[in-house]
Design a protein around this motif. Structure first.
Motif, short mmCIF file in Angstrom:
data_model
loop_
_atom_site.label_atom_id
_atom_site.label_comp_id
_atom_site.label_asym_id
_atom_site.label_seq_id
_atom_site.Cartn_x
_atom_site.Cartn_y
_atom_site.Cartn_z
N GLU A 124 -8.73 7.48 -5.62
CA GLU A 124 -7.79 8.33 -6.73
C GLU A 124 -6.33 8.41 -6.00
OE1 GLU A 124 -10.01 11.21 -4.70
OE2 GLU A 124 -8.81 10.29 -3.05
N ALA A 125 -5.47 8.45 -7.12
CA ALA A 125 -4.12 8.33 -6.92
C ALA A 125 -3.65 9.67 -6.28
CB ALA A 125 -3.29 8.30 -8.37
N ALA A 126 -4.28 10.72 -6.27
CA ALA A 126 -3.82 12.06 -5.63
C ALA A 126 -5.26 12.71 -5.39
CB ALA A 126 -3.19 12.80 -6.29
N PRO A 127 -5.51 13.22 -4.04
CA PRO A 127 -6.77 13.71 -3.53
C PRO A 127 -6.97 15.07 -4.11
CG PRO A 127 -5.02 13.94 -1.74
CD PRO A 127 -4.43 13.14 -2.85
N VAL A 128 -6.02 15.59 -4.70
CA VAL A 128 -6.40 16.85 -5.47
C VAL A 128 -6.00 17.04 -6.70
CG1 VAL A 128 -6.28 18.25 -3.21
CG2 VAL A 128 -4.25 17.87 -4.51
N GLY A 129 -6.46 17.79 -7.46
CA GLY A 129 -5.99 18.00 -8.96
C GLY A 129 -6.71 17.07 -10.02
N PRO A 130 -6.45 17.34 -11.33
CA PRO A 130 -6.79 16.27 -12.14
C PRO A 130 -6.29 15.04 -12.43
CG PRO A 130 -5.47 18.14 -13.37
CD PRO A 130 -5.75 18.36 -11.82
N PRO A 131 -6.51 13.99 -13.01
CA PRO A 131 -6.05 12.64 -12.84
C PRO A 131 -4.77 12.45 -13.79
CG PRO A 131 -7.80 12.68 -14.50
CD PRO A 131 -7.68 14.25 -13.90
N VAL A 132 -3.78 13.19 -13.49
CA VAL A 132 -2.40 13.31 -14.26
C VAL A 132 -1.73 11.87 -14.04
CG1 VAL A 132 -0.22 14.26 -14.58
CG2 VAL A 132 -2.46 15.80 -14.46
N ILE A 133 -1.64 11.36 -12.68
CA ILE A 133 -1.00 10.14 -12.34
C ILE A 133 -1.95 9.03 -12.84
CG2 ILE A 133 -0.34 8.75 -10.46
CD1 ILE A 133 -0.17 11.31 -8.52
N GLU A 134 -3.16 9.09 -13.04
CA GLU A 134 -3.78 8.04 -13.54
C GLU A 134 -3.60 7.77 -14.95
OE1 GLU A 134 -5.97 9.25 -9.70
OE2 GLU A 134 -5.04 10.24 -11.37
N MET A 173 0.75 -1.13 -0.16
CA MET A 173 0.01 0.03 -0.09
C MET A 173 0.90 1.11 -0.07
SD MET A 173 -3.10 -1.21 2.69
CE MET A 173 -3.59 0.56 2.51
N GLU A 174 0.46 2.13 -0.73
CA GLU A 174 1.36 3.56 -0.90
C GLU A 174 0.25 4.74 -0.72
OE1 GLU A 174 4.40 3.79 -1.01
OE2 GLU A 174 4.94 1.70 -1.43
N PRO A 175 0.08 4.91 0.61
CA PRO A 175 -0.81 6.12 0.73
C PRO A 175 -0.22 7.42 0.27
CG PRO A 175 0.08 5.66 2.84
CD PRO A 175 0.54 4.35 1.86
N PHE A 176 -1.21 8.17 -0.22
CA PHE A 176 -0.69 9.64 -0.79
C PHE A 176 -0.34 10.41 0.52
CE2 PHE A 176 -1.32 14.13 -1.95
CZ PHE A 176 -0.70 14.11 -3.19
N LEU A 177 -1.10 10.75 1.24
CA LEU A 177 -0.53 11.51 2.58
C LEU A 177 -0.03 10.83 3.64
CD1 LEU A 177 -3.89 13.59 2.71
CD2 LEU A 177 -1.92 14.28 1.97
N SER A 178 0.81 11.35 4.18
CA SER A 178 1.71 10.76 5.35
C SER A 178 0.70 10.51 6.81
CB SER A 178 2.79 11.45 5.90
OG SER A 178 2.58 12.91 6.31
N GLY A 202 3.20 14.35 -0.72
CA GLY A 202 2.43 13.19 -1.34
C GLY A 202 2.76 13.23 -2.68
N PHE A 203 2.82 14.27 -3.47
CA PHE A 203 3.15 14.42 -4.73
C PHE A 203 4.68 13.61 -5.17
CE2 PHE A 203 -0.42 17.06 -5.57
CZ PHE A 203 -1.11 16.44 -6.61
N LEU A 204 5.51 14.05 -4.25
CA LEU A 204 6.56 13.55 -4.45
C LEU A 204 6.92 12.09 -4.10
CD1 LEU A 204 9.00 16.00 -2.59
CD2 LEU A 204 8.93 15.74 -4.85
N ARG A 205 5.99 11.39 -3.13
CA ARG A 205 6.04 10.15 -2.89
C ARG A 205 5.31 9.33 -4.09
NH1 ARG A 205 4.99 8.78 2.68
NH2 ARG A 205 3.13 7.77 2.06
#
Length: 322
Positions: free
Chosen positions: A52-62, A1-6, A29-32
């Motif tokens: 989502e891969a990141a809780p904010v912003g558009p789905p760039v990571i996905e 598991m790789e959570p976005f937020l610490s 979180g984005f660095l992680r």
């Protein structure tokens, strides 16, 4: 598991203030995520994304995972996250959300895993490969105890949830005051990360939610409540509160919203309550009858083990990766 937020950022993200720490936590979180993209995603056969891969912003990571790395995404969500949460629109993180990305991620996914039929119907607009994968509990190693209803102490009615779901208690306060005025002697416990506003209710006890004591705190309850406001957001709920109560042998009283009516069978393992009269009637029965609490609690535990346990849903979950 790789959570976005610490863990430290999670502790403050929904609290007022701490703006600098929140921004730094999100940037971290984005660095992680970048690290995971470069080191782990290239080696994966599947990438499982919850919400989502990141809780904010558009789905760039996905997009990068699906298009650049050409990986099969298993996309999982258990709330109506394409909508704004009515209780969370003023929080710091909610202002940075990008709800419209849910449909886009569904389109890119190999398969979509949804917690109930309401969520499935939404996902099917974008992807035909959708599986209902209900919320499951570990009934062998975590939710593996039964509430003993035979103790003679004052009955404890309880509710657990986050601060964003406290609004659902608004329909319950008049019910509890009414029962108290009728002479019923009970304690009402609220297990939450935020204290509810004073409701002029005698014997109201606030228990601060802690992961380490969650099961122990829930086992104090004789009866568990899951009221819900009937709105589009709440219809996406997957009955997690009710599942937790029931797994521990605690009968649940629930609103007929979302998945609640699939989990709770009227008079067998709990009660489905729509009106104030129905809430009062169900609670009177359970407050008056210790044996009934035991009977419904045992049936509730069996329901979870047979239909909503990790063991019973193992094959359904593994089918996502076929």
């Amino acid at each position: 598991m790789e959570p976005f937020l610490s863990a430290n950022t999670w502790d403050i993200i929904y609290k007022p203030g701490h703006t600098v720490s929140k921004v730094l936590g999100i940037l971290h979180g984005f660095l992680r995520r970048t690290g995971v993209l470069l080191t782990q995603v290239p080696k994966a056969d599947f990438v499982f994304i919850h919400r989502e891969a990141a809780p904010v912003g558009p789905p760039v990571i996905e997009w990068l995972i699906a298009k650049l790395f050409a990986k099969r995404i298993i996309y999982d969500f258990d709330d109506a996250i394409w909508l704004k949460d009515p209780a969370g629109e003023q929080t710091f993180i909610s202002k940075l959300k990008w709800q419209q990305k849910v449909g886009q991620i569904c389109c890119w996914a190999y398969k979509v895993s949804c917690g109930n039929a309401y969520l499935r119907d939404y996902a099917r607009q974008f992807n035909p490969h959708v599986i209902i994968n209900p919320t499951t509990l570990d009934t062998e190693h975590l939710h593996n105890q039964m509430r003993d209803q035979h103790h003679s102490e004052r009955p404890i009615i309880g509710w657990t949830g986050t601060h964003t779901t406290l609004r659902h208690l608004d329909s319950i306060w008049p019910v509890l005051r009414r029962l108290q005025n009728e002479g019923y002697d009970f304690e009402f416990q609220v297990i939450c990360n935020q204290r509810p506003e004073q409701q002029h209710l005698n014997n109201l006890k606030f228990v601060s939610w802690r992961k380490e004591t969650e099961i122990e705190d829930l086992l104090q309850l004789h009866v568990g409540l899951m009221p819900l406001v009937d709105d589009p957001w709440a219809r996406g709920k997957c009955a997690f509160k009710a599942l937790q109560y029931m797994a521990l042998g605690i009968p649940a009283l629930v609103s007929p919203v979302g998945m609640n009516t699939e989990v709770v069978q009227e008079g067998h393992n709990g009660y489905i309550c729509d009106t104030e009269e129905e809430w009062c009637a169900g609670l009177r029965k359970l407050l008056d009858n210790q044996q009934l609490r035991t009977q419904l609690g045992k049936a509730a535990r069996c329901t979870i083990v047979e239909r909503y346990s990790v063991k019973s849903n193992k094959d359904n979950f593994l089918a996502l990766f076929c």
